[in-house]
Design a protein around this motif. Structure first.
Motif, short mmCIF file in Angstrom:
data_model
loop_
_atom_site.label_atom_id
_atom_site.label_comp_id
_atom_site.label_asym_id
_atom_site.label_seq_id
_atom_site.Cartn_x
_atom_site.Cartn_y
_atom_site.Cartn_z
N GLY A 53 51.03 40.93 38.39
CA GLY A 53 49.64 41.34 38.16
C GLY A 53 48.76 40.71 37.89
N VAL A 54 48.72 39.51 37.30
CA VAL A 54 47.46 38.57 37.68
C VAL A 54 47.45 37.70 39.05
N LEU A 55 48.95 38.16 39.46
CA LEU A 55 48.70 37.72 40.56
C LEU A 55 47.57 38.59 41.58
N LEU A 81 52.81 38.64 35.71
CA LEU A 81 52.38 37.88 36.50
C LEU A 81 52.21 37.82 37.89
N ALA A 104 45.20 40.32 40.43
CA ALA A 104 44.23 40.45 39.83
C ALA A 104 43.58 38.84 40.43
N GLY A 105 44.27 38.33 40.75
CA GLY A 105 43.37 35.86 41.87
C GLY A 105 43.18 37.10 43.34
N MET A 106 44.01 37.96 43.52
CA MET A 106 43.22 37.94 45.13
C MET A 106 41.56 38.87 45.31
#
Lengths: 142, 158
Positions: free
Chosen positions: A9-11, A7, A13-15
């Motif tokens: 990592g995905v956060l 999660l 990536a979203g940034m």
């Protein structure tokens, strides 16, 4: 624990995605939105082609043994871009983003809840409703 | 009349993004993370090229004449796609979507606050701090939802 790391990592990536949008907006104003989008897909495709060449193991053949509908992910990206380009001048960036995010979160919860598109079923529970409400509240506050 | 129509269009646009994550995640689980991301970018490039070729009005500037740093957005796009394809089969579409959106909104608050990427400075105020806290809370809840589910599955294997 592993779950929390994914999660995170995905956060991050979203940034990065926000940075991408920040670059893409002004670029689109200058060279046209379709050209700006093309630059993203083209550079991305070329970089990943390089990555594929040097990847320890490749299974490109496996891609084309899958059912056809599983290969449509690439078609949906441009659809999103077109919607964005049509709507932004008419209703403004803020409204556009709120609409997109609402659709995105609602659809993702529905996909998990019903197990659509061959995904594993993850029912809606109190926590998920709470998370939805918090995102909506954050959107409203921003 | 037009406004509700556009809003529906926008909801569909968002739903399409969620569907894309889900489809790509599934494909990635079967055919590999890099392979699946590669296909998405190639098809996207082909389609946008065709659209640009036929529908884009001519512009003064071209991709070849703008400063190169403006073209670095793709780096972030690739990282995002790899992360999504890897994460969706493991944590589900909703958890991945909530994490991505929280990341996006947190970063846009930071970009505004510091005026990065030559944007106007919009400092964080009280309501924006609360918004940040809510976004982090949303991620926490999605994580708890997973923990609960995990516990249930361990307790009563069906």
């Amino acid at each position: 624990m592993r779950h929390a790391l994914i999660l995170l990592g995905v956060l991050i990536a979203g940034m990065g995605l926000s940075v991408e949008a920040g670059l893409l907006g002004p670029l689109g104003e200058q060279v046209g939105h379709l050209s700006a989008t093309l630059s993203i897909f083209m550079v991305g495709a070329l970089l990943l082609s390089l990555a594929l060449v040097f990847a320890p193991k490749r299974q490109l053949g496996a891609l084309f043994k899958q059912p056809r509908w599983l290969l449509t992910g690439g078609i949906l990206g441009p659809v999103y871009v077109i919607v964005l380009t049509l709507a932004t001048p008419l209703v403004g960036v803020g409204m556009t983003m709120v609409g997109i995010l609402c659709g995105q979160v609602a659809a993702s919860v529905a996909i998990d809840h019903f197990g659509w598109l061959g995904s594993e079923q993850r029912k809606v529970d109190g926590y998920r409703i709470g998370a939805l409400a918090m995102i909506l509240a954050a959107l409203w506050l921003m | 009349m037009l406004l509700p129509l556009i809003f529906i269009l926008l909801l569909v646009g968002g739903a399409v993004l969620a569907a894309q994550s889900s489809i790509n995640g599934r494909l990635g689980a079967k055919a590999g993370v890099i392979e699946s991301s590669w296909l998405t970018f190639v098809i996207g490039a082909v389609l946008t090229f065709l659209l640009m070729f036929f529908f884009e009005p001519a512009q003064q500037a071209t991709l070849f004449s703008v400063p190169k740093w403006q073209l670095t957005g793709a780096l972030f796009g690739v990282v995002y796609m790899l992360a999504i394809v890897f994460a969706v089969p493991r944590v589900g579409t909703a958890a991945a979507t909530v994490a991505v959106i929280s990341g996006q909104l947190l970063m846009s608050l930071l970009i505004d606050h510091f005026g990065w990427l030559s944007n106007a400075v919009r400092p964080l105020d009280a309501s924006r701090y609360i918004a940040m806290a809510l976004l982090i809370g949303a991620i926490g809840l999605i994580y708890l939802s997973h923990q609960q589910r995990h516990r249930r599955m361990v307790n009563q294997p069906s």
